[in-house]
Design a protein around this motif. Structure first.
Motif, mmCIF file in Angstrom:
data_model
loop_
_atom_site.group_PDB
_atom_site.id
_atom_site.type_symbol
_atom_site.label_atom_id
_atom_site.label_comp_id
_atom_site.label_asym_id
_atom_site.label_seq_id
_atom_site.Cartn_x
_atom_site.Cartn_y
_atom_site.Cartn_z
ATOM 1 N N TRP A 109 0.864 -1.182 0.000
ATOM 2 C CA TRP A 109 0.000 0.000 0.000
ATOM 3 C C TRP A 109 0.904 1.237 0.000
ATOM 4 N N LEU A 110 0.708 2.094 -0.981
ATOM 5 C CA LEU A 110 1.594 3.257 -1.115
ATOM 6 C C LEU A 110 0.821 4.539 -0.812
ATOM 7 N N GLY A 111 1.270 5.286 0.170
ATOM 8 C CA GLY A 111 0.618 6.551 0.514
ATOM 9 C C GLY A 111 1.567 7.704 0.284
ATOM 10 N N PRO A 112 1.154 8.897 0.663
ATOM 11 C CA PRO A 112 1.957 10.075 0.343
ATOM 12 C C PRO A 112 3.382 10.057 0.932
ATOM 13 N N ASP A 113 3.550 9.705 2.185
ATOM 14 C CA ASP A 113 4.916 9.760 2.726
ATOM 15 C C ASP A 113 5.297 8.454 3.423
ATOM 16 N N VAL A 137 7.964 4.413 7.436
ATOM 17 C CA VAL A 137 7.430 5.713 7.870
ATOM 18 C C VAL A 137 8.587 6.705 7.969
ATOM 19 N N PRO A 138 8.281 8.023 7.885
ATOM 20 C CA PRO A 138 9.360 8.989 8.101
ATOM 21 C C PRO A 138 9.977 8.745 9.476
ATOM 22 N N ARG A 139 11.276 8.823 9.557
ATOM 23 C CA ARG A 139 11.929 8.559 10.843
ATOM 24 C C ARG A 139 11.502 9.614 11.854
#
Ligand SMILES: Cc1cc2nc3c(=O)[nH]c(=O)nc-3n(C[C@H](O)[C@H](O)[C@H](O)COP(=O)(O)OP(=O)(O)OC[C@H]3O[C@@H](n4cnc5c(N)ncnc54)[C@H](O)[C@@H]3O)c2cc1C
Length: 385
Positions: free
Chosen positions: A192-196, A216-218
Motif C-alpha cells: 500500500w503506497l501513501g503520500p509519505d 514511515v518517516p523517521r
C-alpha cells in the motif's frame, strides 16, 4: 581439494552461503559468528528467484520449499485499498530470516561454524590475513571473507567505507498470525503506497504467519539506537484511516521493532591482500528492491566459483579481483535503484502514474541472473587470459 584455508567473519545469510558454496568445493572453511545462536525471532524477507537459484544449486531447494511461503502475486494499492496494478513476483519465497539462516547453516558440516566469536579486527598486509577476536585470540587464513553486515567492523581492513547514509525512513516490522484473513492478504504480497509512507505485507511460512514492514518517516528526536522494540500501537497510529485491510493486519500486531534505514554510497576496493568484502559489508543497500540478502547470496556463489582450484597467493589475488569486477557493476546498480524505489514508494506522486513507482519496472535482469554461472564464466575467463 584445493588446500585453501578460508575464514568467514559473520555467519549471516551472506557469510553462511559463501561458506556452504566453498565447502561444497572442498575448501577448508570456518565461519566466525558474534552471536551465540541464531536469534529465534527476527524479521521476514523475500527470497527472490536469483537467490533461490543459488541455494537450490547448493542442494537447499527442498528445505526452502518446505519452509517458506511461495508468493505468486504482488498487488500494488493506494492507501485506500484501490488496486493500481498487480504483477507476477517471479518465484518469490517469503521466509523468516531466522529460518533461512538456519537452513543454510544446517547445510554446513559440524565444526564449521564457531558461534560466540566476536571479531574485533581483520589484519591484512601480513604474510597471511589474520582475524582477531575480542577474547584476545586470533586465527589466520589464506583468504578472509568479511561478511559482518551493514555496520561492518572489519571492512576497514580493506577500504574506508563512506559514512552510513540514513534514508530518513524507519521500518516498523513484525509478524502477525494471518489465519482467518482473506486469501489476498494471507497468500500474496501487498504494498500500500501513501503520500509519505508505505506498507508491505507477505506470508513467511506454511502456517499462516504474515510479515509486515511499515515504512514511515523517521520520527524526529530519535535515539542513537537504530533497532529497538516499540509499542505496537505506534504502527496502528501510523496507518490510521488507511484501507481496512491494513488495519486488519496491524490490529493483530503485538511485537513491533523499529529499524532506522541506512545505506552507503558504493565504494571500492572490496579486496586487499587476501581479505575480501561480501554482502552488506561490501554493498549495503536499502530494502526497496528486496535484494540485500539475495545479493549477498549471489556474492557467495560467485566468490566460491572463482576460488575453486585456487593456487598460490598471486593466483588468489587475481581471482579475488575478478570477484570484485564481476559483482560491483550489478550491486552498484541495485544499490542505486533501491534508493530510487524508496523515494518512489514513499513519494508524493499520484499513483495513477503507476509505472514510475517502481514495481512495474522490468526486473528480469535482477531475477534472471545466474550467479553460479556468472562465477564459473569469470573463472574460465581467467584461465584463458
Ligand atoms: C526492513 C528490511 C527488509 C529487508 N527485506 C529484504 C528482502 O525482502 N530481501 C532481501 O534480499 N533482503 C532484504 N533485506 C536486506 C537483508 O536483510 C540484508 O541485506 C542481508 O541480511 C545482508 O546479509 P549479510 O550476511 O551481508 O549481513 P547480515 O545478515 O547482517 O549478517 C551479518 C552477520 O555478521 C555477524 N557479525 C557482525 N559483526 C560481527 C563481528 N564483529 N564478529 C563476528 N560476527 C559479526 C552478525 O551477527 C550477523 O550474523 C531487508 C532489510 C531490511 C532492513
Amino acid at each position: 581439494m584445493t588446500g585453501l584455508r578460508v575464514a568467514v567473519v559473520g555467519g549471516g545469510i551472506g557469510g553462511a552461503t559463501a561458506a556452504l558454496a566453498l565447502g561444497r568445493l572442498g575448501v577448508d572453511v570456518a565461519v566466525y559468528e558474534r552471536r551465540a545462536s541464531v536469534p529465534p525471532v527476527g524479521s521476514g524477507l523475500g527470497l527472490a528467484a536469483n537467490g533461490r537459484r543459488v541455494l537450490a544449486e547448493l542442494g537447499l531447494g527442498t528445505a526452502l520449499d518446505a519452509t517458506g511461503a511461495p508468493i505468486g502475486t504482488m498487488r500494488l494499492l493506494r492507501a485506500d485499498g484501490t488496486e493500481v496494478a498487480h504483477y507476477d513476483t517471479g518465484r518469490l519465497l517469503g521466509m523468516r530470516r531466522a529460518d533461512l539462516v538456519r537452513i543454510v547453516l544446517d547445510g554446513l558440516g559440524p565444526g564449521v561454524v564457531h558461534q560466540g566469536r566476536d571479531c574485533v579486527a581483520v589484519v591484512a598486509d601480513t604474510e597471511r590475513p589474520v582475524v582477531r577476536f575480542v577474547d584476545g585470540s586470533s586465527t589466520w587464513a589464506d583468504v578472509v571473507v568479511v561478511a559482518d553486515g551493514l555496520r561492518s567492523r572489519c571492512a576497514g581492513a580493506v577500504a574506508t567505507p563512506p559514512a552510513l547514509r540514513p534514508s530518513g525512513t524507519s521500518a516498523l516490522r513484525g509478524f502477525v498470525d494471518g489465519r482467518g484473513l482473506p486469501d489476498h492478504l494471507s497468500t500474496g504480497q501487498n504494498a500500500w503506497l501513501g503520500p509519505d509512507r508505505h506498507l508491505l505485507s507477505y506470508p513467511v511460512d506454511r502456517h499462516g504467519t504474515l510479515n509486515f514492514a511499515a515504512f514511515v518517516p523517521r520520527p524526529a528526536g530519535s535515539a542513537d539506537e537504530w533497532s529497538f522494540r516499540v509499542d505496537a500501537q505506534t504502527v496502528r497510529d501510523a496507518y490510521a484511516g488507511w484501507d481496512p485491510d491494513t488495519r486488519a493486519i496491524l490490529a493483530r500486531a503485538t511485537e513491533v521493532y523499529r529499524y532506522d534505514l541506512a545505506d552507503r554510497d558504493p565504494f571500492a576496493p572490496w579486496v586487499r591482500a587476501g581479505v575480501v568484502l561480501l554482502g552488506d559489508a561490501a554493498h549495503p543497500m536499502l530494502p526497496h528492491m528486496g535484494q540485500g540478502a539475495n545479493q549477498a547470496i549471489e556474492d557467495g556463489a560467485v566468490l566460491a566459483a572463482l576460488l575453486d582450484g585456487a593456487g598460490g597467493s598471486a593466483d588468489v589475488t587475481e581471482r579475488l579481483a575478478a570477484y570484485e569486477a564481476t559483482r560491483r557493476p550489478r550491486t552498484d546498480r541495485i544499490q542505486e535503484q533501491s534508493r530510487r524505489n524508496g523515494e518512489r514508494f514513499s513519494g508524493a506522486r499520484d499513483l495513477t502514474s503507476g509505472g514510475d513507482r517502481g514495481p512495474t519496472q522490468d526486473l528480469s535482469w535482477v531475477y534472471g541472473y545466474d550467479a553460479g554461472a556468472a562465477g564459473r564464466a569469470a573463472a574460465a575467463g581467467l584461465r584463458t587470459s
